[in-house]
Scaffold this motif. Structure first.
Motif, short mmCIF file in Angstrom:
data_model
loop_
_atom_site.label_atom_id
_atom_site.label_comp_id
_atom_site.label_asym_id
_atom_site.label_seq_id
_atom_site.Cartn_x
_atom_site.Cartn_y
_atom_site.Cartn_z
N GLU A 76 91.83 3.25 29.45
CA GLU A 76 93.00 3.47 30.28
C GLU A 76 93.89 2.24 30.22
O GLU A 76 93.47 1.13 30.53
CB GLU A 76 92.60 3.77 31.72
CG GLU A 76 91.89 5.10 31.89
CD GLU A 76 91.71 5.49 33.35
OE1 GLU A 76 92.26 4.78 34.22
OE2 GLU A 76 91.02 6.49 33.61
N TYR B 101 98.33 2.54 19.13
CA TYR B 101 97.51 1.52 19.79
C TYR B 101 96.45 1.01 18.83
O TYR B 101 95.96 1.75 17.97
CB TYR B 101 96.81 2.11 21.02
CG TYR B 101 97.72 2.43 22.17
CD1 TYR B 101 97.94 1.51 23.20
CD2 TYR B 101 98.36 3.67 22.24
CE1 TYR B 101 98.77 1.82 24.27
CE2 TYR B 101 99.20 3.98 23.31
CZ TYR B 101 99.40 3.05 24.31
OH TYR B 101 100.23 3.35 25.36
N ASP C 170 104.29 5.01 18.91
CA ASP C 170 103.24 5.35 19.86
C ASP C 170 101.88 5.15 19.18
O ASP C 170 101.17 6.11 18.87
CB ASP C 170 103.41 6.80 20.33
CG ASP C 170 102.52 7.12 21.53
OD1 ASP C 170 102.01 6.18 22.17
OD2 ASP C 170 102.33 8.32 21.81
N THR D 43 99.89 10.39 19.76
CA THR D 43 99.54 8.98 19.78
C THR D 43 98.53 8.70 18.68
O THR D 43 97.57 9.44 18.50
CB THR D 43 98.93 8.62 21.14
OG1 THR D 43 99.88 8.89 22.17
CG2 THR D 43 98.52 7.16 21.18
N LYS E 187 98.85 4.05 33.03
CA LYS E 187 98.66 5.48 33.28
C LYS E 187 98.33 6.26 32.01
O LYS E 187 98.22 7.48 32.04
CB LYS E 187 99.93 6.05 33.93
CG LYS E 187 100.24 5.48 35.30
CD LYS E 187 101.48 6.12 35.89
CE LYS E 187 101.79 5.56 37.28
NZ LYS E 187 103.00 6.18 37.87
N VAL E 188 98.17 5.53 30.92
CA VAL E 188 97.92 6.18 29.63
C VAL E 188 96.44 6.11 29.28
O VAL E 188 95.81 5.06 29.41
CB VAL E 188 98.75 5.49 28.51
CG1 VAL E 188 98.46 6.13 27.16
CG2 VAL E 188 100.23 5.57 28.84
N LYS E 189 95.90 7.24 28.83
CA LYS E 189 94.53 7.28 28.33
C LYS E 189 94.57 7.38 26.81
O LYS E 189 95.28 8.23 26.27
CB LYS E 189 93.76 8.47 28.91
CG LYS E 189 93.34 8.29 30.35
CD LYS E 189 92.41 9.41 30.79
CE LYS E 189 91.92 9.19 32.21
NZ LYS E 189 90.97 10.25 32.64
N ILE E 190 93.84 6.52 26.15
CA ILE E 190 93.78 6.59 24.69
C ILE E 190 92.33 6.79 24.26
O ILE E 190 91.41 6.23 24.85
CB ILE E 190 94.38 5.33 24.03
CG1 ILE E 190 93.65 4.06 24.49
CG2 ILE E 190 95.85 5.21 24.33
CD1 ILE E 190 94.10 2.81 23.75
N LYS F 286 99.68 -2.53 21.68
CA LYS F 286 100.59 -1.38 21.59
C LYS F 286 101.74 -1.77 20.66
O LYS F 286 102.30 -2.86 20.77
CB LYS F 286 101.15 -1.03 22.97
CG LYS F 286 102.31 -0.03 22.98
CD LYS F 286 101.85 1.37 22.66
CE LYS F 286 102.94 2.41 22.90
NZ LYS F 286 104.13 2.23 22.03
#
Length: 261
Positions: free
Chosen positions: A126, A95, A93, A16, A129-132, A88
């Motif tokens: 968060e 952000y 992928d 990502t 369910k995605v952590k960046i 996004k």
């Protein structure tokens, strides 16, 4: 089947990418700038601010770009960051974490930008369910706004322990793989001494007085995500700037991709 498996495997290995954008809202009262109309020069009003909610401000301009979807809008509790938007990319992928800083706290904006450029202070978000990981883990860190380093020395923000030469070989390589861009007047002159000490790779800096509006930032991000060369990225940024500023030819002399010596 083997071909499908290989394609799937490579896609899973792709990491990502995160772009962190720090916008110091234009502020007639608290910044040493040539005054702009009152409605767009209130650094406590992101909705109408020149660099955020106005026609070519970051928020308004990116809202019109179909490949970037808003996935989260945050209102931080303190009054330093007035609005925070996470985008996004539709097809990649990738952000963007974009933050509108209260114009009164432009010093904090620059401090945070340099801190993140030094790979310090990881900011985790968060999204579902995605952590960046942004901040000091962002792949590209961008500052937009008045060139505050025209009035204040960068040295107070950077301890000697952050110098690139003091890092391990592994961290040096990590820093070289990260990018920084500064859309502010004469940023090559004023930001090069600080950023070059950190080992982060320059993507776009400026040589003249300029308007740090979002069309130039969009052009840079778009070309960078396509893995275009620095020369091509510079050309795309200059072309976008000239188009919206109604200049007769691309403003190549205004943008550079290396630090000053």
């Amino acid at each position: 089947m083997p071909i499908i498996f290989l394609l799937f495997s490579f896609s899973c290995l792709a990491e990502t990418k995160v772009i962190h954008v720090l916008v110091a809202l234009c502020d007639n009262k608290y910044q040493a700038i040539a005054p702009v109309p009152k409605a767009i020069g209130n650094g406590q009003d992101p909705k109408n601010n020149l660099y955020w909610g106005a026609g070519f401000g970051f928020k308004t301009y990116f809202a019109k770009q179909k490949e970037w979807q808003v996935v989260q809008i945050n209102k931080p509790d303190d009054d330093k960051i007035l609005e925070e938007i996470i985008y996004k990319h539709q097809n990649q992928d990738v952000y963007i974490v974009a933050q509108a800083y209260n114009g009164k706290y432009i010093g904090d904006t620059v401090k945070d930008f340099l801190t993140y450029s030094a790979a310090k202070d990881i900011q985790t978000f968060e999204v579902g369910k995605v952590k960046i990981n942004a901040g000091g883990k962002a792949d590209l860190v961008i500052y937009i706004g008045h060139d505050y380093l025209m009035e204040w020395s960068w040295s107070k923000y950077l301890p000697d322990s952050w110098r690139w030469e003091t890092l391990s070989k592994e961290k040096q390589e990590q820093q070289k793989s990260r990018y920084a861009a500064v859309f502010a007047c004469k940023s090559q002159k004023y930001f090069s001494p600080a950023l070059s000490r950190l080992g982060i790779t320059p993507l776009i800096l400026t040589t003249q007085l300029m308007a740090p509006e979002a069309y130039s930032i969009y052009a840079m991000i778009d070309a960078w995500l396509k893995n275009e060369s620095k020369s091509s990225i510079r050309s795309k940024v200059a072309t976008a700037y000239s188009k919206y500023q109604k200049l007769s030819k691309p403003a190549l002399q205004m943008f550079v991709t290396e630090y000053s010596q």
